[in-house]
Design an enzyme around this catalytic site. Structure first.
Site, PDB file in Angstrom:
ATOM      1  CG  ASP A   1      -0.401  25.562  34.423  1.00 33.07           C
ATOM      2  OD1 ASP A   1      -0.203  24.637  33.620  1.00 33.07           O
ATOM      3  OD2 ASP A   1      -1.194  26.494  34.192  1.00 33.07           O
TER       4      ASP A   1
ATOM      5  CG  HIS B   1      -1.860  21.312  35.637  1.00 31.59           C
ATOM      6  ND1 HIS B   1      -2.517  22.350  35.005  1.00 31.59           N
ATOM      7  CD2 HIS B   1      -2.487  21.182  36.838  1.00 31.59           C
ATOM      8  CE1 HIS B   1      -3.477  22.826  35.793  1.00 31.59           C
ATOM      9  NE2 HIS B   1      -3.472  22.141  36.911  1.00 31.59           N
TER      10      HIS B   1
END
Length: 382
Positions: free
Chosen positions: A183, A206
């Site tokens: 993430d 991310h």
């Protein structure tokens, strides 16, 4: 806990996790206040119980190691904090982990590995953190944080495993660290100011995110954030600001400088339509994004997405965006889409690659002066 209590009562004490030992401990709160100079030195291995079925029913499933109301504390060492995250990632309520790639409803709490809460003058240095069930490290309501030479490692497809998350925290420095996870590499939430990130390598991840902000019509104030001399590789996002429709407050004084992108989707992204469901509606209110600089951002992007995407609110434009020395080339293939801008105002100090002809010049005719878009506590204590 007896060792912690004894050390807490003495100036400049050290709690040592020896290098030849592995400790499996359950969810634990390490409380303060303590005497100044307390050190937790992890030279061995710390780990939680192996998965949700082994988690004591009386323990919180939202957090594992919590450091509370501490001042002048250091977490360091040459050891490993191991999260045993695999069985948490495989829960059927996690994204696409249910039957036939579905996501099942139901309680899905998974613990954050390390949380600092209402603490100040903290140092986290040299430690290795891996395989967290959810976020690796969170700072809530803290002031004065130095993170350096941190190594965070979790597989690319591990869900919700943000590397470092800060919220309602000010005066933060994150230096010379490597983060690979499933993430956000680093995420900056509401109530943060004076954050300096330098020498960080992210990927896969991310990317580095400000947000999401303004969820459930809340106010979000974020100011004075600098990201410099970073590398982002093999990631879904590069540097992004994400806000929900209907929020209030502002994001201001943001600088992204000297950043190398390597095969990154969505290299430069402002998304004021952030939404996790299909039923999100446009709203007239928004978090006001202004004074954002992108300087010397170079490298390659994944052509499945345009490398530059500014999707600003219909009613509250993004203003004073500055682009300088931005050069982004396809990693493979050819550019399919041009950069995207919607209600975004700014300038190109130098010609960007690809060219950004969609930025609007000057300022919008109607700048909202309403108090709902100002943050009177930007320079005060949150």
């Amino acid at each position: 806990m007896e060792a912690w209590k004894a050390a807490c009562a003495v100036e400049s004490a050290t709690v040592l996790v020896p290098s030849d030992k592995v400790f499996m401990i359950t969810s634990t709160i390490f409380p303060g206040p303590c005497k100044h100079g307390l050190v937790l030195q992890v030279d061995g291995v710390l780990m939680p119980p192996d998965g949700p079925n082994c988690w004591p029913k009386a323990d919180s499933r939202q957090q594992w190691l919590v450091f509370y109301r501490l001042n002048d504390m250091k977490l360091t060492g040459n050891g490993i904090i191991e999260g045993n995250g695999q069985k948490w990632w495989d829960l059927p309520c996690k994204p696409h982990r249910g039957p036939n790639g579905s996501t099942l409803p139901g309680p899905c709490d998974s613990p954050t590995m390390i949380r600092f809460f209402m603490s100040s003058n903290l140092v986290v240095s040299g430690i290795k953190i891996q395989n967290s069930p959810q976020f690796h490290m969170k700072f809530d309501g803290c002031e004065g944080v130095l993170i350096e030479k941190l190594l965070i490692s979790t597989p690319k497809l591990s869900p919700n495993t943000d590397g470092i998350h800060i919220g309602n925290t000010k005066s933060v420095a994150i230096y010379n660290s490597m983060i690979s996870n499933g993430d956000d590499c680093i995420s900056i939430g509401p109530g943060c100011s004076d954050v300096h990130i330098e020498g960080v390598t992210c990927g896969p991840s991310h990317g580095i995110s400000i947000g999401s902000l303004g969820v459930h019509n809340s106010q979000a104030c974020v100011s004075n954030i600098t990201v410099r001399n970073a590398v982002i590789r093999e990631s879904d996002n590069g540097v992004r600001i994400k806000t929900w429709q209907g929020g209030t407050g502002s994001v201001s004084g943001i600088s992204f400088e000297n950043i190398q992108m390597e095969n990154v989707r969505n290299c430069i992204n402002i998304d004021q339509y952030y939404c996790l469901q299909k039923a999100c509606l446009n709203q007239t209110s928004a978090v006001y994004v202004r004074d954002v600089q992108y300087r010397n951002i170079k490298g390659s992007y994944d052509v499945r997405n345009t490398p530059i995407h500014f999707a600003c609110s219909d009613t509250v434009a993004c203003t004073n965006i500055t682009m300088a020395d931005v050069e982004l080339m396809p990693h493979e293939g050819e550019l399919i889409e041009e950069p995207f801008c919607w209600n975004a105002y700014g300038i190109e100090e130098t010609l960007s690659i690809p060219p950004i002809g969609c930025l609007l010049k000057g300022m919008p005719h109607a700048i909202t002066e309403s108090s709902q878009y100002s943050c009177s506590n930007e320079n005060g204590r949150f």
